[in-house]
Enzyme design. Structure first.
Site, PDB file in Angstrom:
ATOM      1  N   ASP A 197      -2.475 -14.788   0.786  1.00  0.00           N
ATOM      2  CA  ASP A 197      -3.629 -15.245   0.012  1.00  0.00           C
ATOM      3  C   ASP A 197      -3.464 -16.745  -0.191  1.00  0.00           C
ATOM      4  OD1 ASP A 197      -5.943 -15.385  -1.410  1.00  0.00           O
ATOM      5  OD2 ASP A 197      -5.285 -14.155  -3.086  1.00  0.00           O
TER       6      ASP A 197
ATOM      7  N   ASP B  80      -5.936  -4.760  -1.183  1.00  0.00           N
ATOM      8  CA  ASP B  80      -4.578  -5.078  -1.630  1.00  0.00           C
ATOM      9  C   ASP B  80      -4.552  -4.976  -3.136  1.00  0.00           C
ATOM     10  OD1 ASP B  80      -4.013  -7.842  -3.221  1.00  0.00           O
ATOM     11  OD2 ASP B  80      -5.877  -7.964  -2.089  1.00  0.00           O
TER      12      ASP B  80
ATOM     13  N   CYS C 101       4.210  15.661  -1.481  1.00  0.00           N
ATOM     14  CA  CYS C 101       4.499  14.350  -0.898  1.00  0.00           C
ATOM     15  C   CYS C 101       5.742  14.412  -0.008  1.00  0.00           C
ATOM     16  CB  CYS C 101       4.706  13.327  -2.009  1.00  0.00           C
ATOM     17  SG  CYS C 101       5.106  11.675  -1.402  1.00  0.00           S
TER      18      CYS C 101
ATOM     19  N   CYS D 249       7.541  11.626   0.932  1.00  0.00           N
ATOM     20  CA  CYS D 249       8.289  10.367   0.853  1.00  0.00           C
ATOM     21  C   CYS D 249       9.774  10.615   0.577  1.00  0.00           C
ATOM     22  CB  CYS D 249       7.679   9.439  -0.205  1.00  0.00           C
ATOM     23  SG  CYS D 249       8.250   9.743  -1.891  1.00  0.00           S
TER      24      CYS D 249
ATOM     25  N   CYS E   8      10.405  11.956  -3.016  1.00  0.00           N
ATOM     26  CA  CYS E   8      10.039  13.356  -3.246  1.00  0.00           C
ATOM     27  C   CYS E   8      10.880  14.333  -2.431  1.00  0.00           C
ATOM     28  CB  CYS E   8       8.553  13.561  -2.968  1.00  0.00           C
ATOM     29  SG  CYS E   8       7.523  12.685  -4.176  1.00  0.00           S
TER      30      CYS E   8
ATOM     31  N   HIS F  32       7.618   5.968  -3.674  1.00  0.00           N
ATOM     32  CA  HIS F  32       6.624   7.040  -3.801  1.00  0.00           C
ATOM     33  C   HIS F  32       5.199   6.485  -3.919  1.00  0.00           C
ATOM     34  CE1 HIS F  32       4.458  10.593  -4.939  1.00  0.00           C
ATOM     35  NE2 HIS F  32       3.933   9.858  -5.900  1.00  0.00           N
TER      36      HIS F  32
HETATM   37  N1  GUN Z   1      -7.325 -11.918  -5.098  1.00  0.00           N
HETATM   38  C1  GUN Z   1      -8.125 -11.147  -5.851  1.00  0.00           C
HETATM   39  N2  GUN Z   1      -9.344 -11.717  -5.987  1.00  0.00           N
HETATM   40  C2  GUN Z   1      -9.314 -12.881  -5.307  1.00  0.00           C
HETATM   41  C3  GUN Z   1     -10.267 -13.938  -5.089  1.00  0.00           C
HETATM   42  O1  GUN Z   1     -11.409 -13.899  -5.545  1.00  0.00           O
HETATM   43  N3  GUN Z   1      -9.848 -15.001  -4.325  1.00  0.00           N
HETATM   44  C4  GUN Z   1      -8.582 -15.060  -3.808  1.00  0.00           C
HETATM   45  N4  GUN Z   1      -8.239 -16.112  -3.073  1.00  0.00           N
HETATM   46  N5  GUN Z   1      -7.672 -14.086  -4.003  1.00  0.00           N
HETATM   47  C5  GUN Z   1      -8.038 -13.017  -4.745  1.00  0.00           C
HETATM   48 ZN    ZN Z   2       6.647  10.964  -2.987  1.00  0.00          ZN
END
Ligand code: GUN
Ligand code: ZN
Length: 370
Positions: free
Chosen positions: A92, A264, A302, A304, A307, A333
């Site tokens: 990011d 994410d 599960c 993993c 588990c 997990h």
């Molecule tokens: N991670 C979660 N939201 C954002 C966002 O609006 N911009 C960026 N760069 N990372 C993020």
């Molecule tokens: Zn598990």
């Protein structure tokens, strides 16, 4: 080196099954990317991360720039080699992290802030964020954007997307590595017209992928669904779509249903450290007394490492004794749970059965809260 193939669109919803090819391997979408902010998933080795089935992980420009610095990572042979992770990585841009700092000065050029430890003034703008990400060497890098708070007025959000658009253009011009894909980030708060304008302008610049940012900032699931519905019609069908910072299992399923491909969030690893474990029948708080003599695995369904080998009673004990192993086993997990969730979503889309899968999954998952 980088391409996205839209393999199939579900007949019961707008969910998509895709395949993203990167220099470090193939990513089957929809996919969840666990977060390793400082170049490590908290409490996990990369061998353990790999065993959960993780295909790609996320790391942060902001944190790695402050420590140890991109120069050192570059000297180590890039982020993949530095952290010993041979599969794809996404970084990011730092936009989100910098804008959530308490003391910062935002200008048209970027953001000034103070180093948490040394107190030194640091500047991060689109050029800097791109240069740093080029040095770190992730497979996918993100444009430097402005992530504004929720709620924001239409007027404020409108002038902010102008900045995000100018910055996206600078990122595109500064980006030097053809082996890295630079994704753009659509902002525009909860306003449909701004999401449309921002998406259309970014699509005009022709990025290899598009993210939706500015969500998961306290707007709630109903508004999250609306933002996704307002934005996706303006994104190209044949490019990957990444919903940033999302989220809980229910948020992910609702967004897959609305055509998003990548996600994410720190939730699986963060919740692991506070004794909250995800199961197909809801979340368990393993510090609760009821698990003291519970000799079942966290989730009997599960597969993993946690588990297969340990009981709820043992994890309960580890949390009580403050053993760091509790965080490791729980993270294994929880990350496995998220990987399994997206794997099941992919299988359901292939069978044109996503809507039924979501309904059945959520019926069991939301049936109890323990
Ligand atoms: N991670 C979660 N939201 C954002 C966002 O609006 N911009 C960026 N760069 N990372 C993020
Ligand atoms: Zn598990």
């Amino acid at each position: 080196m980088f391409h996205f193939e839209l393999l199939h669109t579900d007949r019961s919803s707008r969910a998509r099954r895709g395949r993203l090819t990167t220099p470090h391997g193939v990513i089957e979408t929809p996919i969840f990317m666990p977060v390793g902010t400082h170049g490590a998933l908290k409490a996990m080795t990369t061998a353990q991360v790999e065993e959960t089935g993780a295909q790609i992980i996320l790391s942060n420009t902001y944190h790695l720039h402050l420590r140890p610095g991109e120069g050192l990572v570059e000297k180590a042979g890039g982020l993949h080699r530095f952290m010993n992770w041979s599969r794809p990585i996404l970084t990011d841009s730092g936009g989100f992290q910098v804008f959530s700092l308490p003391k910062k000065k935002i200008t048209d050029q970027g953001v000034f802030f103070r180093h948490e430890v040394s107190g030194k003034e640091i500047f991060l703008g689109p050029q800097e964020a791109t240069r740093i990400q080029n040095a770190l060497g992730a497979d996918i890098i993100m444009a430097f954007d402005e992530c504004i708070p929720y709620p924001s007025t239409h007027a404020y959000a409108a002038q902010s997307i102008q900045k995000t658009l100018r910055w996206a253009e600078i990122c595109l011009k500064s980006h030097t590595r053809p082996d890295q894909a630079l994704f753009a980030i659509v902002q525009g708060s909860t306003y449909a017209d701004l999401r449309r304008d921002c998406a259309q302008a970014l699509v005009g610049m022709d990025f290899p992928g598009y993210a939706i940012g500015g969500v998961s900032v306290g707007e709630g699931l109903e508004l999250l669904k609306k933002v996704v519905e307002d934005t996706t019609p303006h994104l190209p069908e044949k490019k990957p779509r990444y919903l940033m910072g999302v989220g809980l299992p229910e948020d992910i399923l609702e967004s897959i249903e609305r055509g998003m491909d990548m996600f994410d969030c720190v939730i699986p690893t963060r919740y692991a450290r506070s004794a909250t474990l995800f199961t197909s029948h809801g979340r368990l708080r393993l510090t609760h007394r009821r698990y003291r003599r519970d000799f079942f695995p966290v989730d009997p369904a599960c597969e993993c490492y946690c588990c297969r080998n340990f009981t709820r009673a043992y994890l309960h004990h580890l949390y009580n004794a403050n053993e760091v192993l509790s965080a490791t086993l729980a993270a294994i997990h929880n990350v496995h749970f998220y990987m399994n969730l997206t794997a099941q979503a992919r299988a359901a889309i292939e069978k044109n059965d996503f809507a039924a899968f979501k309904r059945d999954f959520l019926a069991a998952y939301l049936s109890r809260e323990k």
